[in-house]
Design a protein around this motif. Sequence first.
Motif, short mmCIF file in Angstrom:
data_model
loop_
_atom_site.label_atom_id
_atom_site.label_comp_id
_atom_site.label_asym_id
_atom_site.label_seq_id
_atom_site.Cartn_x
_atom_site.Cartn_y
_atom_site.Cartn_z
N PHE A 128 0.84 -1.19 0.00
CA PHE A 128 0.00 0.00 0.00
C PHE A 128 0.88 1.25 0.00
N GLN A 129 1.97 1.18 0.71
CA GLN A 129 2.89 2.31 0.69
C GLN A 129 3.41 2.54 -0.74
N ALA A 130 3.71 1.45 -1.45
CA ALA A 130 4.18 1.58 -2.84
C ALA A 130 3.07 2.15 -3.72
N ALA A 131 1.83 1.75 -3.44
CA ALA A 131 0.69 2.24 -4.24
C ALA A 131 0.51 3.74 -4.04
N LEU A 132 0.67 4.19 -2.81
CA LEU A 132 0.54 5.63 -2.54
C LEU A 132 1.64 6.40 -3.28
N ALA A 133 2.85 5.85 -3.21
CA ALA A 133 3.99 6.55 -3.81
C ALA A 133 3.91 6.56 -5.33
N ASP A 139 0.64 0.40 -11.78
CA ASP A 139 0.52 -1.03 -11.50
C ASP A 139 0.43 -1.26 -9.99
N GLU A 140 1.17 -0.49 -9.22
CA GLU A 140 1.15 -0.65 -7.76
C GLU A 140 -0.25 -0.39 -7.21
N ARG A 141 -0.94 0.63 -7.75
CA ARG A 141 -2.30 0.92 -7.25
C ARG A 141 -3.30 -0.15 -7.67
N ASP A 142 -2.99 -0.83 -8.75
CA ASP A 142 -3.90 -1.88 -9.23
C ASP A 142 -3.97 -3.07 -8.27
N ARG A 143 -3.02 -3.16 -7.34
CA ARG A 143 -3.11 -4.25 -6.35
C ARG A 143 -4.24 -3.99 -5.35
N TYR A 144 -4.73 -2.77 -5.31
CA TYR A 144 -5.85 -2.41 -4.42
C TYR A 144 -7.01 -1.93 -5.29
N VAL A 145 -7.98 -1.28 -4.70
CA VAL A 145 -9.15 -0.83 -5.46
C VAL A 145 -9.23 0.69 -5.39
N PHE A 146 -8.66 1.32 -6.38
CA PHE A 146 -8.68 2.80 -6.45
C PHE A 146 -9.70 3.22 -7.50
N PRO A 174 -5.08 12.71 -0.80
CA PRO A 174 -4.82 14.11 -1.18
C PRO A 174 -4.77 14.31 -2.69
N ASP A 175 -4.43 13.26 -3.45
CA ASP A 175 -4.38 13.43 -4.92
C ASP A 175 -5.76 13.31 -5.56
N GLY A 176 -6.82 13.19 -4.74
CA GLY A 176 -8.18 13.19 -5.26
C GLY A 176 -8.76 11.81 -5.51
N TRP A 177 -7.94 10.76 -5.50
CA TRP A 177 -8.44 9.40 -5.72
C TRP A 177 -8.98 8.79 -4.44
N TRP A 178 -9.88 7.83 -4.63
CA TRP A 178 -10.51 7.13 -3.50
C TRP A 178 -10.06 5.67 -3.52
N TYR A 179 -9.91 5.09 -2.32
CA TYR A 179 -9.65 3.63 -2.27
C TYR A 179 -10.70 2.96 -1.38
N LEU A 180 -10.92 1.68 -1.70
CA LEU A 180 -11.97 0.90 -1.02
C LEU A 180 -11.44 0.24 0.25
N GLN A 187 -7.36 -0.38 6.48
CA GLN A 187 -7.42 -1.76 5.94
C GLN A 187 -7.85 -1.74 4.47
N PRO A 188 -7.00 -1.24 3.57
CA PRO A 188 -7.39 -1.20 2.17
C PRO A 188 -7.62 -2.60 1.58
N ASP A 189 -8.70 -2.74 0.81
CA ASP A 189 -9.02 -4.03 0.20
C ASP A 189 -8.07 -4.33 -0.97
N LEU A 190 -7.64 -5.58 -1.02
CA LEU A 190 -6.77 -6.02 -2.11
C LEU A 190 -7.58 -6.33 -3.36
N ASN A 191 -6.89 -6.32 -4.50
CA ASN A 191 -7.49 -6.71 -5.79
C ASN A 191 -7.12 -8.16 -6.09
N TRP A 192 -8.07 -9.05 -5.85
CA TRP A 192 -7.80 -10.49 -6.01
C TRP A 192 -7.84 -10.95 -7.47
N ASP A 193 -8.06 -10.04 -8.40
CA ASP A 193 -7.91 -10.41 -9.81
C ASP A 193 -6.42 -10.51 -10.19
N ARG A 194 -5.57 -10.02 -9.31
CA ARG A 194 -4.13 -9.97 -9.61
C ARG A 194 -3.44 -11.29 -9.27
N ARG A 195 -2.65 -11.77 -10.22
CA ARG A 195 -1.90 -13.01 -9.99
C ARG A 195 -0.89 -12.83 -8.84
#
Length: 560
Positions: A128-133, A139-146, A174-180, A187-195
């Motif tokens: 999640f830290q990588a997704a924020l950065a 691709d890093e954000r795709d591991r979660y649900v943004f 702060p960048d305007g995006w929302w996560y689930l 506790q951000p939800d993971l994207n289980w479509d990802r291998r």
Amino acid sequence: MPLPPDSVGSTHFAEGAAAADWWRDAVVYQVYPRSFADSDGDGIGDLDGVREHVDHLVALGVDAVWLSPFYPSALADGGYDIDDHRDVAPELGDLAAFDAMVAALHAHQIKVIVDIVPNHTSDRHRWFQAALAAGPGSDERDRYVFRSGRGPGGDQPPSDWESDFGGPAWTRLPDGWWYLHLFAPEQPDLNWDRRDVRDDFLATLAFWADRGVDGFRVDVANLLVKDLTEPLPDLAALATVADGNHAYSDRDAVQEVYAEWRTLFDRYDPPRMAVAEAWVPAHRRARYARPESLGQAFNFDLLSAPWDAPTWRRVITENLDLSAESGSTSTWVLSNHDVIRHPTRYGITAAAGQPNAIGYIPGFGVDPDITVDEALGARRARAATLLMLALPGSAYLYQGEELGLFEVAEIDAGQRQDPTFFRTGGTRLGRDGCRVPLPWTSEPSSYGFSPDPASAPPHLPQPAWFADLSVARENGDDASSLTLYRRALRLRRELTSGEGLTWVPSEPGVLHVVRAGGWHCLTNFGPDPVPVPPGELLLASGPLVDGSVPTDTTVWVRGA
Ligand code: TEU
């Protein structure tokens, strides 16, 4: 041998069952590690504390221990917000302490089940830290649900979904995006479509299985796989769907994940077991319990049932049928770390709704009109426990229930930890009241939870009445809850044979079952005393009255 027509459950006999089948009728004791026993005086329970109290578990007679999360965590949700699934929180120990604890339990043939939390990570997790950065569209954000928001400027959440703990299930960055986050924002939800998400959890399961862990409790097993195609459905549409097509709960496709897990479990000898925590309708539960899937699933129906004979009979019959259908055994639960302890539940006046402490009993502990009749609650809890322990399948006990502990309502707002309390402005008390550190002795300041009086205070405050319900106080007391549980578990081991159950005709308000070998269990839910079934009285949840079974009492009898 054909069973009488009023019988339910399978005729499969567990006697001499292979080691692989140990879980089918196990009594599993849930440890909430931060509140079990503190070995080093920091006010927080730890893995050495579990190891030092293995004697308690042996004397109790449990077959397995399930540990709630002990992984590194900022405790935004009692440890279910995990920074690293393959390590131990430093305040609880380290991997060497884990191994030593497992060895101590295994030395007494007590199996070990760990909690796997695959729906979400913590917000401190490296992913999640990588997704924020990495920023939007990465691709890093795709591991979660943004998602981007709705409305002008995207400042409305992408959907009206709510967090289980209250408030919206989306948080804006702060960048305007929302996560689930179906639970806390931490506790951000993971994207289980990802291998890579799937592979990472397979590696986590193998990590613990390789360390000798015998099984896994799978947190919110129904939520992993989601259909997030636009437009996202609104809440009203979601509530009614239970056919495998809900947007995020119990989708048929989640079973593909567990098929892969099963392949991994079966590579071990004996195969690792797993039990799904899935709050799904009863008819959907069997999917998780199939041998090709997780193999067992929690049934929370008794926990949700009011104290009345027809409901209990329906729940028991339905679940034995469902487990026979799935090839698994049923699971029975009256208390866990998410719900109001059952002696309190059964004593609450004006109770309504679900007994889940995430959402339950508006006003409990706050509203003076909602009171607890502790004598009534304790009597019914003991009767309920003996009936539960007489049922085929496995029983899950929660630490402290063997002492007959009540829910602790008297915790100041400033000392509360559960996000439910904070996200609902205190209108739901949340789960801290069942997570208070255990009383081992009757001496304050920590009732034996921490090693000496100079230790840091327990991380949640213990009430003075814990002195009366400590292990030391109840040990050897013939009438104590601890003695009842010990006797019941010892007898259960001796008496259990087969997975069938037969209903003996009885008057309204009475449930009378018999297991193979002539083990009778009778519970009187009604007002008037009823006769003890003929045979040898083995155990009673409370005193008999003039030789009869009074109201709210269960007896076990070896049939004549
Ligand atoms: O609990 C999930 C859970 O209890 C909810 O799904 C809820 O009770 C259900 O929707 C019925 O209303 C598990 C853990 O047991 C709990 O401690 C965690 O807080 C939660 O998952 C998040 O990991």
